[in-house]
Design an enzyme around this catalytic site. Structure first.
Site, short mmCIF file in Angstrom:
data_model
loop_
_atom_site.label_atom_id
_atom_site.label_comp_id
_atom_site.label_asym_id
_atom_site.label_seq_id
_atom_site.Cartn_x
_atom_site.Cartn_y
_atom_site.Cartn_z
N GLU A 91 9.03 1.08 11.27
CA GLU A 91 10.13 2.05 11.15
C GLU A 91 9.49 3.41 11.20
O GLU A 91 8.81 3.82 10.25
CB GLU A 91 10.88 1.79 9.83
CG GLU A 91 12.28 2.35 9.83
CD GLU A 91 12.36 3.73 9.23
OE1 GLU A 91 12.40 4.70 10.02
OE2 GLU A 91 12.36 3.86 8.01
N CYS B 228 13.26 10.18 8.00
CA CYS B 228 12.93 9.72 9.35
C CYS B 228 14.05 9.99 10.34
O CYS B 228 13.81 10.35 11.48
CB CYS B 228 12.60 8.23 9.34
SG CYS B 228 13.85 7.23 8.53
N GLU C 209 8.31 15.74 15.94
CA GLU C 209 8.86 15.57 14.59
C GLU C 209 8.19 16.57 13.65
O GLU C 209 6.98 16.56 13.48
CB GLU C 209 8.59 14.14 14.10
CG GLU C 209 9.23 13.86 12.75
CD GLU C 209 9.12 12.40 12.32
OE1 GLU C 209 8.00 11.86 12.34
OE2 GLU C 209 10.16 11.81 11.96
N LYS D 58 0.88 -1.18 0.00
CA LYS D 58 0.00 0.00 0.00
C LYS D 58 0.92 1.22 0.00
O LYS D 58 1.44 1.61 1.04
CB LYS D 58 -0.88 -0.02 1.25
CG LYS D 58 -2.26 0.59 1.09
CD LYS D 58 -2.28 2.07 0.78
CE LYS D 58 -2.03 2.93 2.01
NZ LYS D 58 -1.77 4.35 1.64
P1 NAI Z 1 1.44 8.36 8.00
O1 NAI Z 1 2.30 7.57 8.92
O2 NAI Z 1 0.03 8.58 8.43
O3 NAI Z 1 1.41 7.67 6.56
C1 NAI Z 1 2.35 6.71 6.14
C2 NAI Z 1 1.63 5.58 5.41
O4 NAI Z 1 0.69 4.97 6.29
C3 NAI Z 1 0.82 6.00 4.18
O5 NAI Z 1 0.90 4.98 3.22
C4 NAI Z 1 -0.60 6.09 4.72
O6 NAI Z 1 -1.58 5.93 3.74
C5 NAI Z 1 -0.62 4.94 5.70
N1 NAI Z 1 -1.59 5.06 6.79
C6 NAI Z 1 -2.05 6.19 7.39
N2 NAI Z 1 -2.90 5.89 8.38
C7 NAI Z 1 -2.99 4.54 8.43
C8 NAI Z 1 -3.70 3.62 9.26
N3 NAI Z 1 -4.48 4.04 10.26
N4 NAI Z 1 -3.54 2.31 9.03
C9 NAI Z 1 -2.73 1.86 8.05
N5 NAI Z 1 -2.05 2.67 7.23
C10 NAI Z 1 -2.16 4.01 7.41
O7 NAI Z 1 2.15 9.76 7.75
P2 NAI Z 1 1.57 11.11 7.09
O8 NAI Z 1 0.21 11.41 7.61
O9 NAI Z 1 1.75 11.04 5.62
O10 NAI Z 1 2.61 12.19 7.67
C11 NAI Z 1 2.43 12.76 8.95
C12 NAI Z 1 3.72 12.81 9.71
O11 NAI Z 1 4.24 11.51 9.90
C13 NAI Z 1 4.87 13.56 9.05
O12 NAI Z 1 4.80 14.92 9.27
C14 NAI Z 1 6.06 12.95 9.72
O13 NAI Z 1 6.26 13.56 10.97
C15 NAI Z 1 5.65 11.53 9.94
N6 NAI Z 1 6.19 10.63 8.90
C16 NAI Z 1 7.32 9.94 9.18
C17 NAI Z 1 7.88 9.13 8.22
C18 NAI Z 1 9.12 8.37 8.51
O14 NAI Z 1 9.78 7.91 7.59
N7 NAI Z 1 9.47 8.19 9.75
C19 NAI Z 1 7.32 9.03 6.87
C20 NAI Z 1 6.10 9.75 6.70
C21 NAI Z 1 5.59 10.53 7.68
#
Ligand code: NAI
Ligand code: MG
Length: 499
Positions: free
Chosen positions: A266, A300, A401, A191
Site C-alpha cells: 500500500e 497516502c 508525493e 516492524k
Molecule cells: P518509507 O517507505 O521508507 O518507510 C516506511 C516503513 O518502511 C518504515 O517502517 C521503514 O522503517 C521501513 N523501511 C524503509 N526502508 C526499508 C527497506 N529498504 N526495507 C524494508 N523496510 C523499509 O518512508 P519514509 O522514508 O518514512 O518517508 C518517505 C516518503 O515516503 C514520505 O515523504 C512519503 O512520500 C512516503 N510515505 C508514504 C506513506 C504512505 O502511507 N503511502 C507512508 C510513509 C511514507
C-alpha cells in the site's frame, strides 16, 4: 481528558515497553542500542526505543514459525474470532490512551473527532475481521477431467508475515496489519516505523491479556535499512505486507525475490480531486481542502492535485486559500489544533524543499508557503496548509508525493481533458470528483485509473471497503473481504473416486 502540555511528563509513556516483543517476552535488542522518539510538536525526546537488527529479526521469525506450526495452528476459526473480539474490547477500553501516544509520537491532533473516532474505528476494524475468521472457505468444483474425480479447494494461511508500517498512523496501522493475520491464522513479525513506535508497543503489551500463544505476534522496532531489510529478505518469511513509500515498495519487491515470498503493498499517491463548475462549493472547498490538509497532509490518499474547472477557478482558489488560512495549526496536544506538525525534521526538510521547488517552478502560493517559526511553534516541525495556484501538469509539485499539507491547484476546461490529465501520473491511489451531475460523476469514476474514487466527498474509509491502489500505488487490497486473500494460499485437492 486532561493532558500536560509537556509530553515528556506524560504518564502514559511509562506504560509503554521500550523493548522488543519476541516469542511472548519483552527483550532487549541484540545490539543493546536504542534510538530516540521525538515529539514533533516540540522537538523534545520522549522515549528511547530498542534498536532491533537482523539478529532480532532472526529470533522473531523463528518464534513466529514455531507458533505457526505449533499451538496457533490448533486454534479453530471460532477461537481466532474470539481472540479478535477480545482484542477489540481491550483496544476500545484503551483507545484514548493509544491515540494519545500517536498524538505525542507522530503529531496527530488530539481533537475530539480524532480521538473518539479512532476508538470506534479501531474496535470496528477488529470486529469486522473477527467476523471473517469463521467465514474462510474453499469450494467444491465440478471438474471435467477424464476419469472420476471429486475436487475441492482449501484456503490455508500463508504462514509467517513480515508486516511493515509507516509512521503516519501507527495505532490504526498496527491493527490494520494485525487483524487479517489473526483472522486467517497466520503469524507475524511487525516492524513499526522508527519515527513512531509507541502505540504499536503498547498494543503489543495489551496482547498479553489474550490467550495468544507466544510468537503469534512479534514486534521488532528498528530502522528500515537494517531491521526492515532483514525482514523482507528473510527466507523464513512467507509474505510481506508493507505500507509506505513507492520507492521502498520497489526495494521490498527486489528483496522478496530471494524466496519469492508473497508481497502486498500500500504505497504512495498523487491523487487527483476534480471540481466541476456545477459543484456545491460550500461542500467542495472544505471537502477538497481537508482531503489534502488532514493529518498535515501525511496521508497516502491525500487529494493533492486539485483540478478546478476554469469558470470557478479563481473563486475556488480564493475560497480554498481562505479555508487553509482559517485552519488552526498548533501543538498536537492542544484540543483546538486542527493541523499538527510534520512527523520529523527529515520530513520537514522534504516538505519545505517542495515549497521552494514549487516557487522556483513558477507556481503561485496563495496560502501558507513557508515553515512556521514564530513562538513555540518554532521548536516543532510546523508547515501551514499551503495552496499553490497556477500549477502545471509538468511541475514536480504536480507529480511527486510531498506528504505535507500542500495543495496544487490546476485549471481545466472540459471533462475529457481532465479525465486524461488526472491519469498523467505514475500513481493510482485515490481520486475525487465534485459535481451535481450524476452522469459526470460516473464518467470520472470509471475513467480515472485509481484504486478508490469519492464523489462529493473525499477520503472515506471503512473496514468493509478495499483500501487499494493501482500502478505505483500498490499491489493487493487492505481492508475488506479482498484483503483476506492476501494472507491465504489456495490449495487444489483431487480425489480419485474410482479406486
Ligand atoms: P518509507 O517507505 O521508507 O518507510 C516506511 C516503513 O518502511 C518504515 O517502517 C521503514 O522503517 C521501513 N523501511 C524503509 N526502508 C526499508 C527497506 N529498504 N526495507 C524494508 N523496510 C523499509 O518512508 P519514509 O522514508 O518514512 O518517508 C518517505 C516518503 O515516503 C514520505 O515523504 C512519503 O512520500 C512516503 N510515505 C508514504 C506513506 C504512505 O502511507 N503511502 C507512508 C510513509 C511514507
Ligand atoms: Mg516520534
Amino acid at each position: 481528558m486532561t493532558v500536560t502540555a509537556s509530553a515528556s511528563l506524560h504518564p502514559f509513556l511509562d506504560g509503554v515497553p521500550k523493548r522488543l516483543l519476541i516469542d511472548g517476552n519483552w527483550v532487549e535488542s541484540a545490539s543493546g542500542k536504542t534510538f530516540p522518539s521525538i515529539n514533533p510538536s516540540t522537538g523534545e525526546e520522549i522515549a528511547q526505543i530498542a534498536e532491533g537488527d537482523s539478529r532480532d529479526i532472526d529470533t522473531a521469525v523463528a518464534a513466529a514459525r514455531r507458533a505457526f506450526e505449533g499451538p496457533w495452528g490448533t486454534f479453530t476459526p471460532r477461537d481466532r474470532q474470539n481472540v479478535l473480539l477480545k482484542l477489540a474490547d481491550l483496544i476500545e477500553a484503551k483507545a484514548e490512551e493509544l491515540r494519545l501516544l500517536d498524538v505525542i509520537d507522530m503529531g496527530t491532533p488530539i481533537g475530539k473527532d480524532n480521538v473518539q473516532g479512532a476508538a470506534i474505528q479501531a474496535a470496528d476494524l477488529l470486529r469486522y475481521f473477527a467476523g471473517w475468521a469463521t467465514k474462510i472457505h474453499g469450494e467444491t468444483v465440478q471438474n471435467s477431467a477424464p476419469g472420476s474425480f471429486f475436487s475441492y479447494t482449501l484456503k490455508e494461511p500463508v504462514g509467517v508475515c513480515g508486516s511493515i508500517i509507516p509512521w503516519n498512523g501507527p495505532f490504526p496501522g498496527t491493527l490494520g496489519k494485525m487483524a487479517p493475520v489473526l483472522a486467517t491464522g497466520c503469524t507475524m513479525v511487525l516492524k513499526p516505523a522508527e519515527q513512531a513506535c509507541l502505540a504499536p508497543l503498547r498494543i503489543g503489551e495489551l496482547l498479553s491479556e489474550l490467550d495468544l500463544p507466544p510468537g503469534v505476534v512479534n514486534i521488532v522496532t528498528g530502522f528500515g535499512e537494517t531491521a526492515g531489510v532483514a525482514l523482507t529478505a528473510h527466507p523464513g518469511v512467507d509474505k510481506v505486507a508493507f505500507t509506505g513509500s513507492s520507492f521502498t515498495g520497489q526495494e521490498i519487491v527486489r528483496a522478496a525475490a530471494g524466496n519469492l515470498k508473497r508481497v502486498s503493498l500500500e504505497l504512495g499517491g498523487k491523487s487527483p480531486d476534480i471540481i466541476f463548475a456545477d459543484a456545491d462549493l460550500d461542500a467542495a472547498v472544505p471537502g477538497a481542502g481537508m482531503g489534502v490538509f488532514r493529518n498535515a497532509g501525511q496521508i497516502c490518499c491525500a487529494g493533492t492535485r486539485v483540478y478546478v474547472q476554469r469558470p470557478i477557478y479563481d473563486e475556488f482558489v480564493s475560497r480554498v486559500s481562505e479555508f487553509a488560512d482559517s485552519l488552526r495549526v498548533g501543538n498536537s496536544l492542544d484540543p483546538e489544533t486542527q493541523i499538527g506538525p510534520i512527523v520529523s525534521q527529515a520530513q520537514l526538510d522534504r516538505v519545505t524543499g517542495y515549497l521552494d521547488i514549487g516557487k522556483e517552478e513558477g507556481a503561485r502560493p496563495t496560502a501558507g508557503g513557508a515553515r512556521l517559526v514564530e513562538g513555540d511553534l518554532a521548536k516543532g516541525y510546523f508547515v501551514p496548509p499551503t495552496v499553490f495556484a497556477d500549477v502545471k501538469d509538468e511541475m514536480r509539485i504536480a507529480n511527486e508525493e510531498i506528504f505535507g499539507p500542500v495543495a496544487s491547484v490546476l485549471p481545466f476546461d472540459d471533462i475529457d481533458e481532465v479525465a486524461r490529465r488526472a491519469n498523467l501520473t505514475q500513481f493510482g491511489l485515490g481520486g475525487g470528483v465534485w459535481t451535481r451531475d450524476v452522469g459526470k460523476a460516473h464518467r470520472i469514476a470509471h475513467s480515472i485509473k485509481t484504486g478508490m474514487v469519492w464523489v462529493n466527498a473525499y477520503g472515506q474509509m471503512d473496514p468493509s471497503m478495499p483500501l487499494v491502489g493501482v500502478k505505483m500505488s500498490g499491489w493487493g487490497s487492505e481492508l475488506s473481504v479482498h484483503s483476506l486473500d492476501e494472507y491465504l494460499n489456495i490449495k487444489a485437492v483431487w480425489i480419485n473416486t474410482a479406486v
